[in-house]
Design a protein around this motif. Structure first.
Motif, PDB file in Angstrom:
ATOM      1  N   PRO A 182      47.432  42.756  39.215  1.00 29.10           N
ATOM      2  CA  PRO A 182      46.075  43.296  39.307  1.00 29.10           C
ATOM      3  C   PRO A 182      46.029  44.731  38.801  1.00 29.10           C
ATOM      4  CG  PRO A 182      47.101  43.220  41.469  1.00 29.10           C
ATOM      5  CD  PRO A 182      48.013  42.473  40.535  1.00 29.10           C
ATOM      6  N   ILE A 222      42.588  38.516  44.837  1.00 29.45           N
ATOM      7  CA  ILE A 222      42.767  38.372  43.393  1.00 29.45           C
ATOM      8  C   ILE A 222      41.842  39.380  42.733  1.00 29.45           C
ATOM      9  CG2 ILE A 222      42.494  36.825  41.418  1.00 29.45           C
ATOM     10  CD1 ILE A 222      43.028  34.493  43.301  1.00 29.45           C
ATOM     11  N   ASN A 226      44.970  39.792  37.684  1.00 27.34           N
ATOM     12  CA  ASN A 226      45.640  38.651  38.316  1.00 27.34           C
ATOM     13  C   ASN A 226      45.503  37.369  37.502  1.00 27.34           C
ATOM     14  OD1 ASN A 226      45.196  39.931  41.521  1.00 27.34           O
ATOM     15  ND2 ASN A 226      47.089  38.874  40.962  1.00 27.34           N
TER      16      ASN A 226
END
Length: 381
Positions: A182, A222, A226
């Protein structure tokens, strides 16, 4: 609104047809969970949450029913060496995302939207968990299902292939772990549960709609970057490919850019055969109906005195549609006995089936009083 994460937000737009609102009265906006992530975005503070490591795992990768979370430490140690951070660029455009090694020789599965910027002359590289980098090439793409396969120039020597689970065995409430990069922060691990199954999530992209079919919904965090990374069960087996998140617009109607606990992953039982075909041929190999259709809005149908449905614009000569007896000008009113309301029904039918499978279509031909039903056999692309 729908946006590529990392881009400057634009005014809110109407959610795409077929997208279900998750909070009554408050529209959610889909955001591709990789997007174009620039260096300036990597200013977020990261809070590491300790995970308990006292659960047991059954053969399907599920944690002990009395345990709320996976044993994330051993899962991370096992899976992170198979996870890569992907950088793709062409000219001034660049993006980052995640992927996992799925086959010996350096084959890496990711999302198409992660590497699409590099298609047609750009560059791709992968960063391994130990910090070293390798160039990579695009082996094949499937924009329709938002999947792509890369091959690392160094064949990913010394790094393990991720273990495969089955998305068919996944249950609502089951603990899962998400791994990826991320905001470009490599080797990040988050955990949560499976919130829901069998979601259909259409995600508009650059000139194409990505169809997340039978998607796994999770509350594991997420975020942008990601995308393409792994969603694994408690045995560290791949059950999904993280692909999209939903965000809530702020007071100005602009979509937020981070996780609100609504993430979506492509089930591995769908992704695995597509990735195998991409490795084998470079093409996804989805079958075709040989039809071009367009939705008939209710207002147009009312004005024209026709039923709502899908108007057949064209039929490929000698194709499956012609063999099924369909002609340009026909109006398809049902697809597999469900009311025909969106052209995406035809697309989804081809994405979830193979050559030789059938679709039942009910249609009305101009000048006839009653609808007819035919069975269309899907053909090779």
């Amino acid at each position: 609104m729908v946006q590529a994460d990392g881009e400057m937000p634009e005014p809110a737009a109407t959610p795409p047809t077929g997208w279900r609102r998750f909070v009554p009265g408050r529209p959610l906006a889909l955001a591709i969970a990789a997007g174009l992530v620039v260096g300036a975005l990597i200013t977020a503070l990261i809070f590491v949450i300790a995970q308990r490591d006292d659960s047991t795992v059954d053969a399907a990768g599920n944690a002990d029913p009395g345990t709320a979370m996976c044993p994330a430490i051993p899962v991370a140690n096992q899976v992170l060496p198979s996870i890569v951070t992907i950088a793709a660029s062409r000219g001034a455009a660049a993006g980052t995302g995640s992927g996992q090694i799925i086959k010996d020789g350096g084959y890496i599965l990711t999302n198409d939207h992660v590497i699409s910027v590099a298609a047609g002359g750009g560059t791709v590289s992968v960063l391994y968990s130990d910090g070293h980098r390798s160039d990579a090439v695009i082996v094949g793409r499937d924009p329709s299902t938002d999947l792509a396969v890369l091959k690392a120039a160094d064949s990913a020597k010394g790094f393990p292939v991720i273990g495969f689970g089955s998305s068919a065995s996944v249950q609502v409430g089951q603990p899962v772990v998400a791994l990826g990069a991320p905001l470009g922060l490599a080797s990040t691990v988050t955990s949560g549960i499976v919130s829901a199954l069998d979601r259909y999530v259409p995600v508009p992209g650059d000139g194409v709609t990505h169809h997340l079919i039978g998607a796994i919904q999770t509350d594991a965090a997420i975020n942008p970057g990601n995308s393409g990374g792994a969603l694994v069960n408690c045995a560290g087996q791949l059950v999904g490919v993280n692909a999209a998140i939903a965000t809530v617009p702020n007071e100005a109607g602009v979509s937020g850019g981070g996780s609100v606990g609504l993430g979506f992953a492509i089930p591995i039982d769908l992704a695995k055969p597509i990735s195998d075909e991409l490795i084998r041929t470079g093409e996804p190999g989805h079958p075709t109906t040989g039809l071009q259709v367009q939705e008939i809005p209710p207002s147009v149908a009312e004005a024209a005195g026709t039923p709502t449905g899908l108007f057949v614009l064209a039929v490929d000569a000698g194709g499956p549609g012609e063999k099924a007896g369909l002609k340009a000008g026909d109006i398809i009113t049902k697809v597999d006995n469900a009311p025909a309301v969106s052209s995406e029904q035809i697309v989804v039918a081809t994405l979830t089936r193979k050559v030789g499978d059938t679709i039942e279509l009910t249609y009305l031909r101009p000048g006839t009083a009653a609808p007819a039903t035919t069975t269309l056999t899907l053909g090779a692309p």
